[in-house]
Each structure stands twice: as C-alpha cells, then as structure tokens.
Design a protein around this motif. Structure first.
Motif, short mmCIF file in Angstrom:
data_model
loop_
_atom_site.label_atom_id
_atom_site.label_comp_id
_atom_site.label_asym_id
_atom_site.label_seq_id
_atom_site.Cartn_x
_atom_site.Cartn_y
_atom_site.Cartn_z
N ILE A 81 8.83 -12.95 -2.83
CA ILE A 81 8.89 -13.04 -4.29
C ILE A 81 10.34 -13.33 -4.61
O ILE A 81 11.25 -12.63 -4.15
N THR A 82 10.58 -14.37 -5.41
CA THR A 82 11.93 -14.76 -5.80
C THR A 82 12.04 -14.67 -7.32
O THR A 82 11.18 -15.21 -8.03
N LEU A 83 13.08 -14.00 -7.79
CA LEU A 83 13.34 -13.87 -9.22
C LEU A 83 14.71 -14.47 -9.53
O LEU A 83 15.70 -14.10 -8.92
N SER A 84 14.74 -15.37 -10.50
CA SER A 84 16.01 -15.90 -11.02
C SER A 84 16.30 -15.15 -12.31
O SER A 84 15.43 -15.07 -13.19
N PHE A 85 17.50 -14.59 -12.44
CA PHE A 85 17.85 -13.80 -13.62
C PHE A 85 19.34 -13.88 -13.86
O PHE A 85 20.11 -14.33 -13.01
N SER A 86 19.77 -13.42 -15.03
CA SER A 86 21.18 -13.35 -15.37
C SER A 86 21.54 -11.91 -15.69
O SER A 86 20.75 -11.20 -16.30
N GLY A 87 22.73 -11.51 -15.30
CA GLY A 87 23.22 -10.17 -15.63
C GLY A 87 23.69 -9.42 -14.41
O GLY A 87 23.46 -9.82 -13.28
N ASP A 88 24.34 -8.30 -14.67
CA ASP A 88 24.94 -7.47 -13.64
C ASP A 88 23.94 -6.54 -12.96
O ASP A 88 24.21 -6.00 -11.90
N THR A 89 22.77 -6.33 -13.59
CA THR A 89 21.79 -5.39 -13.06
C THR A 89 20.39 -5.98 -13.15
O THR A 89 20.11 -6.87 -13.95
N VAL A 90 19.49 -5.44 -12.31
CA VAL A 90 18.08 -5.82 -12.35
C VAL A 90 17.27 -4.62 -11.86
O VAL A 90 17.76 -3.83 -11.04
N ALA A 91 16.08 -4.47 -12.39
CA ALA A 91 15.18 -3.41 -11.94
C ALA A 91 13.83 -4.02 -11.60
O ALA A 91 13.35 -4.93 -12.27
N LEU A 92 13.23 -3.51 -10.55
CA LEU A 92 11.86 -3.85 -10.16
C LEU A 92 11.00 -2.63 -10.47
O LEU A 92 11.32 -1.52 -10.04
N PHE A 93 9.94 -2.81 -11.25
CA PHE A 93 8.98 -1.75 -11.50
C PHE A 93 7.80 -2.02 -10.58
O PHE A 93 7.22 -3.10 -10.61
N ARG A 94 7.47 -1.02 -9.76
CA ARG A 94 6.51 -1.24 -8.68
C ARG A 94 5.54 -0.07 -8.56
O ARG A 94 5.77 1.00 -9.09
N LEU A 130 19.07 -2.32 -9.03
CA LEU A 130 20.24 -2.86 -8.34
C LEU A 130 21.29 -3.12 -9.40
O LEU A 130 21.00 -3.72 -10.43
N ASP A 131 22.52 -2.66 -9.14
CA ASP A 131 23.57 -2.88 -10.13
C ASP A 131 24.86 -3.35 -9.47
O ASP A 131 24.91 -3.52 -8.25
N HIS A 132 25.85 -3.61 -10.28
CA HIS A 132 27.16 -4.12 -9.84
C HIS A 132 27.00 -5.46 -9.10
O HIS A 132 27.65 -5.70 -8.09
N LEU A 133 26.12 -6.30 -9.63
CA LEU A 133 25.87 -7.60 -9.01
C LEU A 133 26.84 -8.67 -9.50
O LEU A 133 26.93 -9.74 -8.91
N THR A 163 6.58 -5.58 -12.65
CA THR A 163 7.47 -6.33 -13.52
C THR A 163 8.91 -6.14 -13.07
O THR A 163 9.23 -5.25 -12.28
N PHE A 164 9.77 -6.99 -13.62
CA PHE A 164 11.21 -6.86 -13.44
C PHE A 164 11.84 -6.63 -14.80
O PHE A 164 11.30 -7.05 -15.82
N GLY A 165 12.99 -6.00 -14.82
CA GLY A 165 13.78 -5.87 -16.04
C GLY A 165 15.17 -6.39 -15.77
O GLY A 165 15.81 -5.99 -14.80
N ALA A 166 15.63 -7.35 -16.56
CA ALA A 166 16.98 -7.90 -16.37
C ALA A 166 17.61 -8.12 -17.73
O ALA A 166 17.03 -8.82 -18.56
N PRO A 167 18.77 -7.57 -18.00
CA PRO A 167 19.41 -6.57 -17.14
C PRO A 167 18.54 -5.32 -17.05
O PRO A 167 17.64 -5.14 -17.87
#
Length: 186
Positions: A81-94, A130-133, A163-167
């Motif tokens: 699974i590949t996610l393209s996003f912008s920002g310093d953080t991302v979360a995966l809800f699983r 995941l943070d400090h990206l 789902t993902f959350g970005a940031p």
C-alpha cells in the motif's frame, strides 16, 4: 476532517460543517453551532483515495466498525500500500486482531521499521503515528512481510488498512508514544 481531543475523544467534521463524536463503533452527531476549529484537524484519507495505490491482491471488506465503513485486507507477502501525502506527520488507522501479520514501513525510501497488526483481541481504529518526517511531500509504503516474521502468537498474516490521517490528527505525548510503540513493535 478527523481530530483527536486532548482527552482522547475522536471528532469528525464533514464537508457541511456537521460535527460528530465517536461513540462505540459508530459516530453520533453533536448539536449546536461550530464556533472554532482546532489546528489539529487532518485529512482523513480512505483506501479508495487516489493518493493510495494498491500493489498486489487486496480485498475490500465492508464493516461499519472501520472508520471508513470498510477496510482493505491482504495476507500476501510482498503486497504493498503506497500513500502520497504532505506534512511532517501521518497516522494509519488499522484493525488489530489474532490473525494480524507484520508490515515493513518506509517513508521516502527510508526503512522506519515494522507495524505489527497482531493483538489477542479485535481492536478497531488503532493509530500508528509517524512524526518528524519533515515538511513537504512524502511517500509512505507498507509492504506485507513473510509469515515467518509475524508475531508467533498470531494465527494469520493479515494486514488491515482502514484510513490514513495526514497530517496525523494528534501529536502523542511521550507516554502515548511509548504506548503506541509497544503496540506497533512488540
């Protein structure tokens, strides 16, 4: 947009300005008027989004307990699974459950470790943050690992993408991050 309050309450703001609070396995609409929006809101990115690319044989599963009303599932080593996003953080809800496997996590080609999808009981919408990206555009890739690398207590090798959350919709405290790390890496 999804946000998590300081007390851990999960809120959702739809495109019409309606506010919902997570209640059990569903959402309850809050009455009243929207007065202020916190800077903590993020984009809720479902697996159907054009920013999410599936590699391999993922199966969509409908279930109202999932944040998106359904999730993707695969147990095939090498599926991605590949996610393209912008920002310093991302979360995966699983989803975590007794059949969960392990997935390798990379961001911009850098190995960041693994996410464990095993838990002795079924748990929905468990965040992995995941943070400090660094600011700017990023590419997150989750790759299903061989069953030999899963938690020995797991009865399967399933990976579940809700789902993902970005940031990321929250910045965990040091205590919360330690708890997340125990969930993600044990």
């Amino acid at each position: 947009k999804v946000s998590v309050g300081a007390d851990g309450t999960v809120y959702l703001l739809d495109n019409l300005g309606n506010i919902y609070v997570q209640s059990g396995t569903g959402w309850a609409q809050l009455s009243g008027n929207l007065v202020q929006i916190s800077a903590g809101l993020s984009d809720c990115i479902t697996y159907q989004s054009s920013t999410v690319t599936k590699g391999g044989n993922w199966t969509p599963v409908v279930n109202t307990a999932a944040l998106a009303g359904g999730y993707l599932q695969s147990s095939n080593p090498g599926d991605t699974i590949t996610l393209s996003f912008s920002g310093d953080t991302v979360a995966l809800f699983r989803l975590l459950d007794p059949n969960g496997g392990m997935a390798l996590v990379t961001v911009d080609g850098k190995n960041l470790g693994t996410f464990d999808f095993y838990f002795p009981q079924t748990r929905w919408q468990v965040p992995a943050a995941l943070d400090h990206l660094g600011a700017g555009a990023h590419t997150l890739v989750l790759t299903i690992l061989d069953p030999s690398q899963k938690n020995p207590a797991s009865a399967g090798n399933n990976i579940y993408i809700d789902t993902f959350g970005a940031p990321a919709p929250f910045l965990p405290s040091a205590y919360q991050q330690a708890a997340l790390s125990r969930i993600n890496y044990y």
